[in-house]
Design an enzyme around this catalytic site. Structure first.
Site, PDB file in Angstrom:
ATOM      1  N   LEU A  94     -30.282  89.601 -35.133  1.00 45.40           N
ATOM      2  CA  LEU A  94     -31.404  89.806 -36.047  1.00 45.40           C
ATOM      3  C   LEU A  94     -31.579  88.637 -37.005  1.00 45.40           C
ATOM      4  O   LEU A  94     -32.678  88.374 -37.481  1.00 45.40           O
ATOM      5  CB  LEU A  94     -31.216  91.096 -36.852  1.00 45.40           C
ATOM      6  CG  LEU A  94     -31.201  92.400 -36.061  1.00 45.40           C
ATOM      7  CD1 LEU A  94     -30.921  93.578 -36.977  1.00 45.40           C
ATOM      8  CD2 LEU A  94     -32.534  92.604 -35.346  1.00 45.40           C
ATOM      9  N   GLY A  95     -30.506  87.963 -37.333  1.00 50.16           N
ATOM     10  CA  GLY A  95     -30.584  86.848 -38.267  1.00 50.16           C
ATOM     11  C   GLY A  95     -29.198  86.336 -38.586  1.00 50.16           C
ATOM     12  O   GLY A  95     -28.185  86.958 -38.248  1.00 50.16           O
ATOM     13  N   ARG A  96     -29.141  85.193 -39.248  1.00 47.54           N
ATOM     14  CA  ARG A  96     -27.865  84.625 -39.625  1.00 47.54           C
ATOM     15  C   ARG A  96     -28.009  83.857 -40.916  1.00 47.54           C
ATOM     16  O   ARG A  96     -29.084  83.410 -41.299  1.00 47.54           O
ATOM     17  CB  ARG A  96     -27.299  83.723 -38.530  1.00 47.54           C
ATOM     18  CG  ARG A  96     -28.167  82.510 -38.182  1.00 47.54           C
ATOM     19  CD  ARG A  96     -27.414  81.600 -37.195  1.00 47.54           C
ATOM     20  NE  ARG A  96     -27.077  82.283 -35.961  1.00 47.54           N
ATOM     21  CZ  ARG A  96     -26.023  81.967 -35.203  1.00 47.54           C
ATOM     22  NH1 ARG A  96     -25.207  80.978 -35.587  1.00 47.54           N
ATOM     23  NH2 ARG A  96     -25.776  82.603 -34.086  1.00 47.54           N
ATOM     24  N   GLY A  97     -26.878  83.744 -41.651  1.00 45.03           N
ATOM     25  CA  GLY A  97     -26.865  83.004 -42.906  1.00 45.03           C
ATOM     26  C   GLY A  97     -25.469  82.509 -43.199  1.00 45.03           C
ATOM     27  O   GLY A  97     -24.578  82.525 -42.322  1.00 45.03           O
TER      28      GLY A  97
ATOM     29  N   ASP B  45     -26.884  85.031 -54.081  1.00 46.06           N
ATOM     30  CA  ASP B  45     -27.722  84.424 -53.026  1.00 46.06           C
ATOM     31  C   ASP B  45     -29.039  85.191 -52.905  1.00 46.06           C
ATOM     32  O   ASP B  45     -29.392  85.697 -51.838  1.00 46.06           O
ATOM     33  CB  ASP B  45     -26.971  84.437 -51.700  1.00 46.06           C
ATOM     34  CG  ASP B  45     -27.609  83.493 -50.663  1.00 46.06           C
ATOM     35  OD1 ASP B  45     -28.444  82.659 -51.065  1.00 46.06           O
ATOM     36  OD2 ASP B  45     -27.275  83.598 -49.475  1.00 46.06           O
TER      37      ASP B  45
ATOM     38  N   SER C 177     -23.162  83.810 -44.921  1.00 45.12           N
ATOM     39  CA  SER C 177     -22.105  84.823 -44.960  1.00 45.12           C
ATOM     40  C   SER C 177     -21.806  85.426 -43.600  1.00 45.12           C
ATOM     41  O   SER C 177     -20.823  86.156 -43.448  1.00 45.12           O
ATOM     42  CB  SER C 177     -22.487  85.943 -45.931  1.00 45.12           C
ATOM     43  OG  SER C 177     -23.729  86.513 -45.567  1.00 45.12           O
ATOM     44  N   GLY C 178     -22.649  85.164 -42.586  1.00 39.83           N
ATOM     45  CA  GLY C 178     -22.366  85.706 -41.265  1.00 39.83           C
ATOM     46  C   GLY C 178     -23.616  85.925 -40.445  1.00 39.83           C
ATOM     47  O   GLY C 178     -24.713  85.498 -40.806  1.00 39.83           O
TER      48      GLY C 178
ATOM     49  N   LYS D  86     -23.159  93.331 -39.420  1.00 41.04           N
ATOM     50  CA  LYS D  86     -22.978  91.949 -39.875  1.00 41.04           C
ATOM     51  C   LYS D  86     -21.539  91.521 -39.649  1.00 41.04           C
ATOM     52  O   LYS D  86     -20.603  92.144 -40.154  1.00 41.04           O
ATOM     53  CB  LYS D  86     -23.335  91.825 -41.349  1.00 41.04           C
ATOM     54  CG  LYS D  86     -23.223  90.405 -41.869  1.00 41.04           C
ATOM     55  CD  LYS D  86     -23.908  90.248 -43.215  1.00 41.04           C
ATOM     56  CE  LYS D  86     -24.073  88.797 -43.549  1.00 41.04           C
ATOM     57  NZ  LYS D  86     -25.371  88.430 -44.011  1.00 41.04           N
TER      58      LYS D  86
ATOM     59  N   VAL E 188     -26.049  88.774 -38.214  1.00 42.81           N
ATOM     60  CA  VAL E 188     -26.434  90.182 -38.175  1.00 42.81           C
ATOM     61  C   VAL E 188     -26.943  90.537 -36.778  1.00 42.81           C
ATOM     62  O   VAL E 188     -27.758  89.801 -36.203  1.00 42.81           O
ATOM     63  CB  VAL E 188     -27.520  90.492 -39.227  1.00 42.81           C
ATOM     64  CG1 VAL E 188     -27.860  91.982 -39.222  1.00 42.81           C
ATOM     65  CG2 VAL E 188     -27.071  90.057 -40.608  1.00 42.81           C
TER      66      VAL E 188
END
Length: 549
Positions: free
Chosen positions: A262-265, A376, A267-268, A283, A270
């Site tokens: 679904l997404g990433r950043g 964040d 912190s990890g 996550k 998802v």
């Protein structure tokens, strides 16, 4: 629970047939916040009274809950022709725009004078100066032993004298000792009398017995299950599984071997998953160095945090090197997809998102049992449900990362470039004001409809670059100072084609600019931001000003 918000125990006098107060939670009626209404002050000298500060008068003499109203035009407070009236031994609880220590009275006064939202300030000298700049005058309280004064901003044209509120002739907002009149005098007789402790002991004993019975019955149903219906058992399972520990194999199966991202950043990553026929977001956290016990302690605290504008955490996983969190799944994904893309939000939805996000951050900063800084705040971490109500994700993740020193100061930079407050780079102690900065960037991006964390070339100098945020703030301030009738329309997202509330847009722009001040002491608190946005939440008129030719 009485009409004034105080909790009381009444006992019936069998001989007279009348009721009397035998216990109350707050013995001092002025400790009940807001008992005297807006702008009013609850004074406790010989007995509690309500009174109005200089320059104000009571709204309804028969009802002090309606508070006091100004005798002057409050729009005059935005001019420089104002003065401050000192009321000693007095304070208005809450609604602090700023809390600053180590400042002089003059510096505190100037902070209020230079802020159009400020209605007064509280100053106390306890070894060093403490300054509290107020956006609203609510929950007024005065006591002879209170070690501070409140300074109220009024126009210079208003005639005032130094008040002596402890000898003011005002209506009472409560009686002495423990005897506040509530209800009809024919039903209750509240003559002063000594508290009868036997009633208190009896009440506590009865309450304890009921609680013990509930615990025993709960244990019986949970563990004995004699004749318990299947629907009741399902309910117990649902309640007990609201926050639970999952195994790595369960989450691997739920996400189909972590197939759909679904997404990433920072912190990890998802992933989309299904657990117990319910869509979830899983996550996988990176760079979590704590032991299992430390991780479990932190995640248990985060799991207890619950607010309508925070993403709900259903559970977690901690097996060997695997650290994962299970969140509720939100259909409309993250805010950035609805600001910067072609499928953009209308104005009403944008304002609702700004207000809801502010409420969620205010809860983390001011209402949580354990203080939480997000670190964040950005559009990617603000998710939207089916009704486009915002929910903040990834709160508390800064707590899960290793801290390399004592205290609450972070030793490693966290956040996303463009949304990070200047104190990260300056190596200053990190406070909740870093979230205020990130929130300011987000609401300015919602107003403008574009990213403001990019770099742009200045028109006058092809070699000189500045951030889009700095460029936007500078241009907005210049247009405000020029006082052009259409300056708001020139700043707001052109895709809206003028379909927005001009007043709400001005509030968001001014709030956003104050949130991204380089000096953190000049930024407001999230509680004061919520109060500011609430003041024009119900404005539904869409104002389309004439465009200047």
């Amino acid at each position: 629970m009485d009409h004034d918000g105080n909790l009381r125990v009444y006992s019936l006098n069998n001989s007279t047939g009348l009721w009397a107060i035998t216990w109350q939670a707050l013995q001092q009626p002025c400790n009940v916040k807001g008992v005297c209404g807006k702008n009013a002050i609850c004074v406790y000298a010989q007995e509690p009274k309500c009174t109005c500060p200089p320059g104000f008068e009571v709204n309804d003499p028969s009802d002090w809950n309606s508070g006091c109203k100004a005798k002057f035009d409050q729009t005059l407070l935005n001019s420089r022709r104002v003065k401050f009236v000192e009321i000693p031994h007095t304070d208005y609880y809450g609604f602090d725009l700023n809390t600053t220590t180590g400042v002089t009275l003059e510096a505190c006064r100037d902070m209020c004078l230079n802020d159009f939202r400020c209605q007064g300030f509280s100053y106390r000298l306890l070894g060093q100066g403490f300054c509290f700049v107020k956006s609203a005058l609510l929950n007024g309280y005065a006591s002879p032993d209170f070690p501070a004064s409140i300074y109220i901003k009024v126009p210079v044209s208003v005639e005032t004298s130094k008040p002596d509120i402890f000898h003011a002739s005002s209506l009472t907002c409560g009686s002495s000792e423990a005897d506040i009149i509530v209800g009809s005098p024919s039903m209750y007789d509240f003559n002063s009398r000594r508290v009868r402790w036997v009633y208190i002991y009896s009440f506590v004993a009865a309450f304890g017995a009921v609680e013990l019975m509930v615990i025993i019955l709960g244990w019986w149903f949970l563990f004995r299950k004699h004749g318990v219906p299947a629907s009741v058992e399902a309910g117990y399972r649902m309640i007990s599984s609201q926050f639970r520990r999952y195994s790595y194999s369960e989450l691997k199966k739920a996400t189909n071997n972590f197939k759909e991202e679904l997404g990433r950043g920072g912190s990890g990553i998802v992933y989309r998953g299904i657990l117990s026929n319910r869509l979830v977001a899983v996550k996988r956290l990176g760079d979590i160095f704590q032991t299992q016990d430390e991780y479990f302690a932190e995640i248990s605290t985060i799991g207890k945090i619950n607010h309508m504008n925070l993403v709900r955490i259903w559970g977690f996983c901690s097996e060997k090197r695997h650290r994962m969190l299970v969140y509720e799944y939100l259909d409309n994904l993250s805010l950035d997809k609805h600001i910067f893309g072609s499928n953009f939000l209308e104005w009403k939805q944008r304002y609702a998102v700004a207000l809801g996000t502010a409420k969620g951050l205010a809860y983390l900063h001011h209402e949580c049992l354990e203080w939480v800084i997000h670190c964040d705040v950005k559009p990617e971490n603000i998710l939207l449900d089916t009704e486009f109500q915002p929910k903040i994700a990834d709160f508390g993740l800064a707590k899960l990362s290793q801290r390399e020193g004592p205290g609450s100061e972070f030793t490693r930079i966290r956040g996303t470039k463009g949304y990070m407050a200047p104190e990260w780079a300056l190596n200053h102690p990190i406070t909740a004001k870093v979230d205020v900065y990130g929130f300011g960037v987000v609401i300015l991006e919602m107003v403008r409809g574009i990213r403001l964390c990019n770099w742009v070339v200045e028109e006058d100098d092809d070699d000189k670059q500045e951030s889009a945020l700095t460029n936007f703030v500078r241009n907005a301030r210049e247009k405000m100072e020029r006082g052009s009738s259409s300056w708001v329309e020139s700043v707001v997202d052109l895709r809206l084609e003028g379909n927005f509330s001009r007043n709400q847009a001005m509030i968001l722009i001014r709030t956003g600019i104050s949130c991204v001040e380089e000096a953190r002491n000049k930024r407001p608190t999230m509680a004061s931001v919520v109060q500011t946005l609430l003041e024009c939440e119900d404005e539904t008129e869409i104002q389309v000003p004439d465009r200047e030719l």
